[in-house]
Write a protein that holds these residues in place. Structure first.
Motif: not given
Length: 296
Positions: A197-201, A232-247
């Motif tokens: 996944n290109g986000l990793a690097a 779920a509590g595993l850790g912090v996730a750095l994600v683009p806003t498009t990955a956020l579920p709308p609700a």
């Protein structure tokens, strides 16, 4: 190889029983139509029409050729009609390769609008895990259009749709305040991404630029899955806003300094009218910001 014009002249002459009437219907002179018939007869090697005192009629060879000529002319008309429909955005097909996080918030609304307004257009979607995968599908001619973050390299037209921000999705027991500084990530467990996944690097490079190293507690290929794992509590996730579920009711914080990326449409054939129309609709919609990212 006989021309469609010659086949059209033969069909018209046989149907009307007259070279003169056929020439008038096709807006040709009589000698010009006779020349087309003679050329077709030379191609076949046999007479196709028999000249009578008052008109013409098809020979046995002419009857056979006329039957197939009608099929060829009908196919030609359908080809022209389909080409016109595609040019007008009412027909044809479009294969869209899309980064997985952008399918639901960006692509799906445009697909739905096209399905309602252009039911004659066949639309298909291929989900990809990054900009490189989208560009590779376009290069291999396995897709007609791409929607993704801007890739490092693409030999085609690149149209900017908008910009999206990378945010931090927090586990329930972490509250760093209104924003999360890159330095705050030191020592925290991070839901990171698989190397394919290109986000990793990209995230590792961004963290290093701010003097931080991301500590991966687990890895996933999907940014949407990373959101759920963080919640779920595993850790912090750095994600683009498009990955956020709308609700989704997840804890989201902006990063300081901000990290953004462009969202673009990749078009390997800029002259394609259907692709241009679809691109214009994507640009018109832009990049929405989900409610979870607006609350902070």
């Amino acid at each position: 190889m006989p021309t469609l014009r010659a086949l059209e002249c033969l069909v018209e002459a046989v149907d009307r029983g007259s070279v003169t009437a056929a020439a008038a219907a096709l807006h040709l002179s009589q000698p010009a139509l006779s020349h087309q018939l003679a050329a077709l007869e030379r191609e076949v090697g046999a007479p196709l029409v028999e000249r009578l005192p008052r008109g013409v009629r098809a020979t046995a060879a002419g009857v056979a050729v006329v039957e197939q000529a009608r099929v060829a002319l009908a196919a030609a008309r359908r080809s022209v009609a389909l080409g016109r429909a595609v040019a007008e955005g009412a027909g044809g097909g479009l294969r869209v390769a899309c980064a997985e996080t952008m399918v639901a918030p960006l692509l799906a609304p445009v697909l739905r609008a096209w399905r309602l307004a252009r039911p004659g257009v066949a639309l298909s979607v291929v989900e990809c895990r990054g900009a490189r995968a989208v560009a590779d599908l376009l290069t291999a001619q396995e897709a007609d259009l791409g929607l993704a973050p801007r890739p490092e390299r693409f030999d085609g037209r690149v149209t900017v749709v908008g910009e999206e921000e990378v945010v931090a999705v927090l586990p329930p027991d972490l509250d760093p305040g209104p924003a999360l500084a890159w330095a705050d990530l030191d020592g925290l467990d991070v839901v990171h991404f698989h190397p394919d996944n290109g986000l990793a690097a990209w995230l590792d490079e961004a963290a290093a630029a701010h003097g931080t190293t991301l500590t991966a507690v687990t890895r996933t290929r999907s940014a949407t899955t990373a959101v759920h794992l963080a919640h779920a509590g595993l850790g912090v996730a750095l994600v683009p806003t498009t990955a956020l579920p709308p609700a989704a009711r997840v804890a989201v914080r902006p990063l300081r300094p901000r990290l953004t990326r462009q969202v673009v449409v990749l078009d390997p054939a800029p002259s394609d009218a259907l692709a241009r129309r679809f691109t214009a609709d994507l640009v018109s919609r832009g990049v929405p910001v989900p409610a979870a990212a607006r609350r902070p």
